[in-house]
Design a protein around this motif. Structure first.
Motif, PDB file in Angstrom:
ATOM      1  N   THR A 346       0.840  -1.201   0.000  1.00  0.00           N
ATOM      2  CA  THR A 346       0.000   0.000   0.000  1.00  0.00           C
ATOM      3  C   THR A 346       0.869   1.243   0.000  1.00  0.00           C
ATOM      4  O   THR A 346       1.932   1.265   0.632  1.00  0.00           O
ATOM      5  CB  THR A 346      -0.930   0.034   1.225  1.00  0.00           C
ATOM      6  OG1 THR A 346      -1.663   1.272   1.224  1.00  0.00           O
ATOM      7  CG2 THR A 346      -0.158  -0.086   2.515  1.00  0.00           C
ATOM      8  N   PHE A 351      -3.699   3.718   8.656  1.00  0.00           N
ATOM      9  CA  PHE A 351      -4.890   2.880   8.511  1.00  0.00           C
ATOM     10  C   PHE A 351      -5.907   3.264   9.577  1.00  0.00           C
ATOM     11  O   PHE A 351      -5.564   3.387  10.760  1.00  0.00           O
ATOM     12  CB  PHE A 351      -4.510   1.411   8.659  1.00  0.00           C
ATOM     13  CG  PHE A 351      -5.675   0.467   8.628  1.00  0.00           C
ATOM     14  CD1 PHE A 351      -6.393   0.254   7.459  1.00  0.00           C
ATOM     15  CD2 PHE A 351      -6.065  -0.218   9.782  1.00  0.00           C
ATOM     16  CE1 PHE A 351      -7.469  -0.618   7.430  1.00  0.00           C
ATOM     17  CE2 PHE A 351      -7.141  -1.084   9.759  1.00  0.00           C
ATOM     18  CZ  PHE A 351      -7.849  -1.283   8.571  1.00  0.00           C
ATOM     19  N   GLU A 378      -5.934   5.264   4.536  1.00  0.00           N
ATOM     20  CA  GLU A 378      -6.962   4.353   4.035  1.00  0.00           C
ATOM     21  C   GLU A 378      -7.942   4.036   5.161  1.00  0.00           C
ATOM     22  O   GLU A 378      -7.526   3.705   6.283  1.00  0.00           O
ATOM     23  CB  GLU A 378      -6.353   3.057   3.505  1.00  0.00           C
ATOM     24  CG  GLU A 378      -7.397   2.075   2.981  1.00  0.00           C
ATOM     25  CD  GLU A 378      -6.806   0.789   2.431  1.00  0.00           C
ATOM     26  OE1 GLU A 378      -7.506  -0.254   2.469  1.00  0.00           O
ATOM     27  OE2 GLU A 378      -5.636   0.805   1.979  1.00  0.00           O
ATOM     28  N   TYR A 380     -10.872   1.420   6.263  1.00  0.00           N
ATOM     29  CA  TYR A 380     -11.367   0.085   5.916  1.00  0.00           C
ATOM     30  C   TYR A 380     -12.820   0.197   5.451  1.00  0.00           C
ATOM     31  O   TYR A 380     -13.606   0.952   6.034  1.00  0.00           O
ATOM     32  CB  TYR A 380     -11.257  -0.841   7.125  1.00  0.00           C
ATOM     33  CG  TYR A 380     -11.377  -2.306   6.787  1.00  0.00           C
ATOM     34  CD1 TYR A 380     -10.327  -2.975   6.173  1.00  0.00           C
ATOM     35  CD2 TYR A 380     -12.539  -3.025   7.084  1.00  0.00           C
ATOM     36  CE1 TYR A 380     -10.421  -4.327   5.868  1.00  0.00           C
ATOM     37  CE2 TYR A 380     -12.638  -4.378   6.784  1.00  0.00           C
ATOM     38  CZ  TYR A 380     -11.585  -5.020   6.170  1.00  0.00           C
ATOM     39  OH  TYR A 380     -11.686  -6.348   5.858  1.00  0.00           O
ATOM     40  N   GLN A 389      -9.480  -6.399  11.008  1.00  0.00           N
ATOM     41  CA  GLN A 389      -9.008  -5.215  10.310  1.00  0.00           C
ATOM     42  C   GLN A 389      -7.517  -4.972  10.555  1.00  0.00           C
ATOM     43  O   GLN A 389      -6.782  -4.571   9.636  1.00  0.00           O
ATOM     44  CB  GLN A 389      -9.817  -3.996  10.757  1.00  0.00           C
ATOM     45  CG  GLN A 389     -11.301  -4.093  10.379  1.00  0.00           C
ATOM     46  CD  GLN A 389     -12.044  -2.802  10.674  1.00  0.00           C
ATOM     47  OE1 GLN A 389     -11.690  -1.757  10.159  1.00  0.00           O
ATOM     48  NE2 GLN A 389     -13.076  -2.885  11.511  1.00  0.00           N
ATOM     49  N   ALA A 393      -4.333  -4.681   7.980  1.00  0.00           N
ATOM     50  CA  ALA A 393      -3.343  -3.597   8.018  1.00  0.00           C
ATOM     51  C   ALA A 393      -1.928  -4.155   8.064  1.00  0.00           C
ATOM     52  O   ALA A 393      -1.015  -3.632   7.414  1.00  0.00           O
ATOM     53  CB  ALA A 393      -3.597  -2.701   9.226  1.00  0.00           C
ATOM     54  N   ARG A 396      -0.874  -5.512   4.628  1.00  0.00           N
ATOM     55  CA  ARG A 396      -0.644  -4.465   3.632  1.00  0.00           C
ATOM     56  C   ARG A 396       0.587  -3.615   3.944  1.00  0.00           C
ATOM     57  O   ARG A 396       1.063  -2.886   3.088  1.00  0.00           O
ATOM     58  CB  ARG A 396      -1.866  -3.556   3.532  1.00  0.00           C
ATOM     59  CG  ARG A 396      -3.096  -4.218   2.921  1.00  0.00           C
ATOM     60  CD  ARG A 396      -2.846  -4.595   1.454  1.00  0.00           C
ATOM     61  NE  ARG A 396      -4.042  -5.093   0.805  1.00  0.00           N
ATOM     62  CZ  ARG A 396      -4.464  -6.346   0.835  1.00  0.00           C
ATOM     63  NH1 ARG A 396      -3.765  -7.245   1.523  1.00  0.00           N
ATOM     64  NH2 ARG A 396      -5.558  -6.723   0.210  1.00  0.00           N
ATOM     65  N   PHE A 398       0.943  -1.226   6.546  1.00  0.00           N
ATOM     66  CA  PHE A 398       0.725   0.105   7.111  1.00  0.00           C
ATOM     67  C   PHE A 398       1.674   0.327   8.285  1.00  0.00           C
ATOM     68  O   PHE A 398       2.035  -0.605   9.001  1.00  0.00           O
ATOM     69  CB  PHE A 398      -0.725   0.249   7.604  1.00  0.00           C
ATOM     70  CG  PHE A 398      -1.748   0.343   6.498  1.00  0.00           C
ATOM     71  CD1 PHE A 398      -2.028   1.561   5.908  1.00  0.00           C
ATOM     72  CD2 PHE A 398      -2.419  -0.788   6.056  1.00  0.00           C
ATOM     73  CE1 PHE A 398      -2.972   1.649   4.894  1.00  0.00           C
ATOM     74  CE2 PHE A 398      -3.358  -0.716   5.058  1.00  0.00           C
ATOM     75  CZ  PHE A 398      -3.639   0.511   4.460  1.00  0.00           C
ATOM     76  N   ALA A 401      -1.909   2.785  12.809  1.00  0.00           N
ATOM     77  CA  ALA A 401      -3.365   2.659  12.822  1.00  0.00           C
ATOM     78  C   ALA A 401      -3.924   3.698  13.792  1.00  0.00           C
ATOM     79  O   ALA A 401      -3.375   3.907  14.878  1.00  0.00           O
ATOM     80  CB  ALA A 401      -3.794   1.262  13.246  1.00  0.00           C
TER      81      ALA A 401
END
Length: 446
Positions: A346, A351, A378, A380, A389, A393, A396, A398, A401
């Protein structure tokens, strides 16, 4: 009855790019654009398809064999470009009246060659070219070397060497040997020196160029001169003493080396290499190849040279040129092997889990506030359990968060979680999430 399923597959030598490779690919092209523009190069683009006569015979017999060619719906003979230099020559001949000279351009685009695939080499690949058209000045040659150097450093390399030579030096020797009319065959043989060794190159020169054993030995002896740049220049000059073009090539090399040294290029990063010939027929003077010191076997990652006669095929106007090309896909293969590519899926750093189904607007508002501060964010798309979730993350890649459930939102707070080490910090959402932005910045700066 449902139709038969088509097996999903790619052609040999072609490939799909998943985000983990496409992201660094785009990052490198962004760096390339910035570097080219810092030297005053302007962007252009040309069609992928050219009339076949534009492409044929420009890169040599081997390149002609590798051309993807066909007839279009109008019955015209066309081909996919095999590099970006030949289309540039056509482009310059067609538009130089409105562009003026000297004209400095960069072009980042895909090219196609139907060659044998190997590590770091594909049939569809991207080139990042930079060229100066309309001058024979050694200053333009030196600048191309400096751009190549700055580009590799900006990408993250410190251990690399730019090998330079001048075809006029070899031309001068061939003139003195009476072999100048067979230069093309000799250049193609010399271009294989690293792959097949000096003995087989000498044998090929005898076979394809009709040279005697002594002539072939002298040619191979020239390209095997080693030592410091000054020592090699000292050895080259007497070999071309009887040739005006050979002497010109040696002096151009001396001027180029002096210019890039004055510009601050470290001496260990540039090497006069009499073996560099470049396989394409259109090169006429300076040639260069850039090798990675820690991975020389992958080949040159940034190559090019001077082509003073190429545009004459399309116009009576004199349009000498000099340029080089960064082989993006080969470079990426090298970076993968050297562990220089961080695996991520990503481009976003932050996130935001969709934790409370009734508060979607709050999450979107928070994301907008973070984006206004220059962060990539981003949200979700589904209200799901937090564990699921956060697993998403993590996969991907990230970095941070920002977590807020019903109680946090009611209190005007959120949790800022460092996904690398699991640490969380309670942070105020007040003042357009100023404290959140500061906390994220602290984590990203680690």
């Amino acid at each position: 009855m449902s139709p038969a399923r088509i097996q999903p597959r790619t052609l040999k030598g072609f490939r799909d790019f998943l985000p983990e490779l496409m992201l660094p690919r785009e990052q490198i092209t962004d760096i390339a654009r910035h570097t080219f523009r810092s030297y005053g190069f302007s962007p252009i683009d040309t069609p992928a398809l050219e009339y076949l006569e534009i492409l044929l015979g420009k890169g040599g017999a081997e390149t002609d064999k590798q051309l993807y060619r066909f007839q279009d719906h109008g019955g015209r003979d066309v081909g996919l470009r095999f590099d970006l230099t030949v289309p540039l020559a056509r482009f310059a001949a067609q538009h130089i009246g409105e562009l003026g000279t000297p004209f400095k351009r960069y072009h980042i685009a895909v090219v196609w060659r139907g060659e044998n695939t190997q590590r770091g080499r594909y049939r569809e690949f991207m080139q990042c070219d930079f060229d100066t058209i309309g001058t024979r000045s050694v200053a333009a040659d030196a600048e191309i070397v400096l751009v190549a150097h700055d580009l590799l450093r900006a990408i993250g390399f410190e251990r690399f060497t730019i090998h330079v030579n001048n075809r006029l030096v070899l031309t001068g020797l061939l003139e003195s040997l009476g072999l100048d009319d067979r230069a093309t065959d000799i250049l193609r043989a010399l271009d294989k020196l690293a792959k097949i060794g000096p003995d087989r190159v000498a044998a090929e020169i005898e076979q394809t160029a009709g040279a005697s054993a002594d002539q072939a030995a002298r040619v191979v002896g020239l390209v095997q001169i080693t030592g410091t740049n000054d020592h090699i220049l000292t050895q080259l000059r007497p070999l071309v003493a009887g040739s005006q073009r050979g002497q010109e090539g040696a002096e151009h090399l001396a001027e180029l080396l002096s210019a890039v040294a004055a510009a601050g290029l470290p001496p260990e990063r540039i090497h006069l290499d009499a073996s560099i010939a470049r396989g394409l027929d259109y090169y006429t003077g300076t040639v260069l190849e850039t090798m990675l010191d820690d991975l020389p076997q992958i080949g040159s990652v940034c190559s090019g040279g001077r082509y003073d006669n190429l545009a004459e095929l399309y116009t009576n106007q004199q349009l000498p040129g000099i340029g080089a090309s960064l082989g993006l896909d080969r470079l990426l293969a090298a970076m993968e092997e050297l562990g220089m590519i961080e695996k991520t899926h990503t481009p976003a750093q932050v996130f935001i889990p969709y934790f409370d189904a009734a508060r979607l607007g709050d999450y979107f508002r928070l994301a907008a506030e973070l984006r206004s501060a220059g962060l990539a964010v981003e949200v979700y798309p589904e209200a799901a359990r937090l564990g699921k979730q956060l697993q998403y993350a993590d996969r991907r890649g990230f970095r941070v968060a920002v977590i807020a459930g019903e109680r946090e939102l009611a209190a005007g707070e959120c949790q800022v979680k460092d996904l690398a080490n699991g640490e969380s910090f309670t942070t105020s959402l007040a003042d357009n999430a100023t404290a959140v932005i500061a906390e994220i910045g602290r984590i990203l700066a680690k």
